[in-house]
Design an enzyme around this catalytic site. Sequence first.
Site, short mmCIF file in Angstrom:
data_model
loop_
_atom_site.label_atom_id
_atom_site.label_comp_id
_atom_site.label_asym_id
_atom_site.label_seq_id
_atom_site.Cartn_x
_atom_site.Cartn_y
_atom_site.Cartn_z
CG HIS A 92 -2.18 -0.29 1.17
ND1 HIS A 92 -3.16 -0.39 0.13
CD2 HIS A 92 -2.91 -1.28 1.99
CE1 HIS A 92 -4.34 -0.84 0.37
NE2 HIS A 92 -4.22 -1.38 1.54
CD GLU A 107 -0.94 -11.10 -14.32
OE1 GLU A 107 -0.64 -10.15 -13.86
OE2 GLU A 107 -2.43 -11.28 -14.19
CG ASN A 129 4.17 -5.44 -11.11
OD1 ASN A 129 5.30 -4.78 -11.42
ND2 ASN A 129 3.26 -4.65 -10.85
CG ASP A 130 1.47 -11.17 -10.67
OD1 ASP A 130 2.10 -11.36 -9.79
OD2 ASP A 130 0.23 -10.51 -10.82
NE ARG A 176 3.07 -8.23 -7.09
CZ ARG A 176 2.25 -7.67 -7.76
NH1 ARG A 176 1.71 -8.76 -8.88
NH2 ARG A 176 1.70 -6.68 -7.78
CB CYS A 199 0.28 -2.22 -17.23
SG CYS A 199 -0.47 -4.04 -17.02
C1 PEP Z 1 1.36 -7.02 -13.04
O1 PEP Z 1 1.43 -7.96 -12.57
O2 PEP Z 1 2.52 -6.61 -13.43
C2 PEP Z 1 0.19 -6.10 -12.77
C3 PEP Z 1 0.27 -4.68 -13.47
O3 PEP Z 1 -0.62 -6.33 -12.22
P1 PEP Z 1 -0.78 -6.33 -10.45
O4 PEP Z 1 0.42 -5.38 -9.85
O5 PEP Z 1 -2.09 -5.75 -10.06
O6 PEP Z 1 -0.55 -7.61 -10.34
MG MG Z 2 -0.52 -8.93 -12.02
#
Ligand code: PEP
Ligand code: MG
Length: 586
Positions: A189, A435, A458-459, A469, A506
């Site tokens: 957060h 992802e 990210n994933d 992560r 993203c």
């Molecule tokens: C990601 O996994 O890169 C993503 C943008 O989604 P989140 O961070 O919500 O898992």
């Molecule tokens: Mg994700």
Amino acid sequence: MRKGIGVSPGVAVGTAYCINEIFVNPETKRLEESEVLDELGRYDHARERTATDLNALYQKVASQVGPTEAAIFRAHESILHDPAFTAKIRAWIVDERQTAQGALHRLLDEYTVLFASTNDDYIKERLADVRDVVIRLSGHLTDVLQPQLGVLQGPLILIANELLPSQVVTLGQREVAGIVTESGGRTSHAAILARSRGVPAVSGVKGIQRHVKNGDTVVVDGREGHVLVNPDAETISAYLKLQREFFDLKDTLAENRYQPAVSADGHAVQLLANINNVADAQAAVAMGASGVGLFRTEYIFLTHPDVPDEEQQLEAYREIIAASPNHQVTIRTLDLGGDKTIPYLGHAREANPFLGWRSIRLSFEHPEFFSKQIRAILRAAVKEPGHTKRVRMLFPMITTLEEIRRVRTMVRKARQQLEAEGKPYGNVRLGFMLEVPAAAVSIDSLLEEVDFVSIGSNDLVQYLMAADRDNPKVNHLCQPLSPPVLRVLTNIIHACNAADTPVTLCGEMAGAPRAFVLLFGMGLRSFSMSPAFIPMIKDLTSHLTRKRAERIVRRALEIRTSAGIQRYMAAQIAEIAPNLKLLDTA
Ligand code: PEP
Ligand code: MG
């Protein structure tokens, strides 16, 4: 100096404000018998003031941010009014002569021990809510442990174990120069909030709460992940100079935020924003984003006491679309599970939540709300006169071709139903979040079924590297700038470009200068990031040429270690855009 993970770049010098001091300074005093009644009165008074606060916060956040974000304060009111909660506190004051403050602390300890034995993330999240209410109550019981913000001078550095949900939505009320937390990583957060506000932040700083007290001078270096407490005058003045440069840089970059995003040799890039709510959508406009590349809908569900129905969702999506740049929004369907769970879906405890029943897998099992979500998005996409509205629907965590086909069938059915009911709906393009490594491997067949792709790095990075992560202990492995990740990303981007399928990235790396240069060199032209990063990335783009970026990628792909790639890219950024030095992080 203390070291953590730099989660939001920049440098800040300010006065410490320890948000969660109650946890490190429990009160042990016992009451005299004659004091018990007064203490009960003090507690009741604190409860009344807390109830007034929560109601005022609800009204304020509802009108300034939105009812969805404000719903959390209603949830907190129900905790405050829970008879079991108050009965326990009163019993400890009366029977055991504990102070109200001590009783609150004990209650929290009890909950913490109770919840520690569960892996259920929903329960853990409720603990954060209970803690939030307790801190607020405690703030009304004593001004020593919970000073009013107004008492402290100068720009503030928030010091906390973690930032609590209600703090996240209300922090905008006062200038916050920096954030330091003990727990959490890049996706906590606190980190997301800090980045979206452009506030330097460091997470995962062990023991920081014990070493800092209110009023201490604290330096936060979000580039290096360093925190300094009461450093000498020379160090302070060196960091103050860096901080001034950081502010100047932000101002200069912000001046150009409405310029088109084009490289030095004329290649246009699309810079979109990642958002969670209407306030973020407004920030996206203010930072010069050309649209929203990722709207995470789970925040609507997480802050709602039960499943928001189709009309409530429709209303929420319409609000977001209306507030977003050019009314262009990619709406991601529910991505719950893993670290985000909600009670009304009956989430069971799992040994490996990130590999388990999460995201699209969970949505498939709940067609009653998944279909409603699809219908609400289709309905929200209806064009209005004069709007350049463009809505896309994004499905998270797609692993197989069967899953894509299944969502397409659901969307087709939803359209037919709406047609039959005479309810208008808009033209919505369908895409998936790439992802999961399996989807990266079979990308060619998946591309045949979709209109666009969004890389969730990210994933993707955590799954590819088998490194959580959010766990600071394996942060060294969960690195986007590593040889395997760069290879996989190159393949994905080439495959999408070859198939003429629009592709956006993203994940957090889209807004990091080193990663951005590499992605641009791989041929990516659409990026979605925290709104605060858009002016910087726009500036960086204007210093780049395609040839140079392609050359950098070729060289980076030959480097065999993450550290080597980091060193090489740090040197490249220093050459390409020396003005961005302060915002460049590993
Ligand atoms: C990601 O996994 O890169 C993503 C943008 O989604 P989140 O961070 O919500 O898992
Ligand atoms: Mg994700």
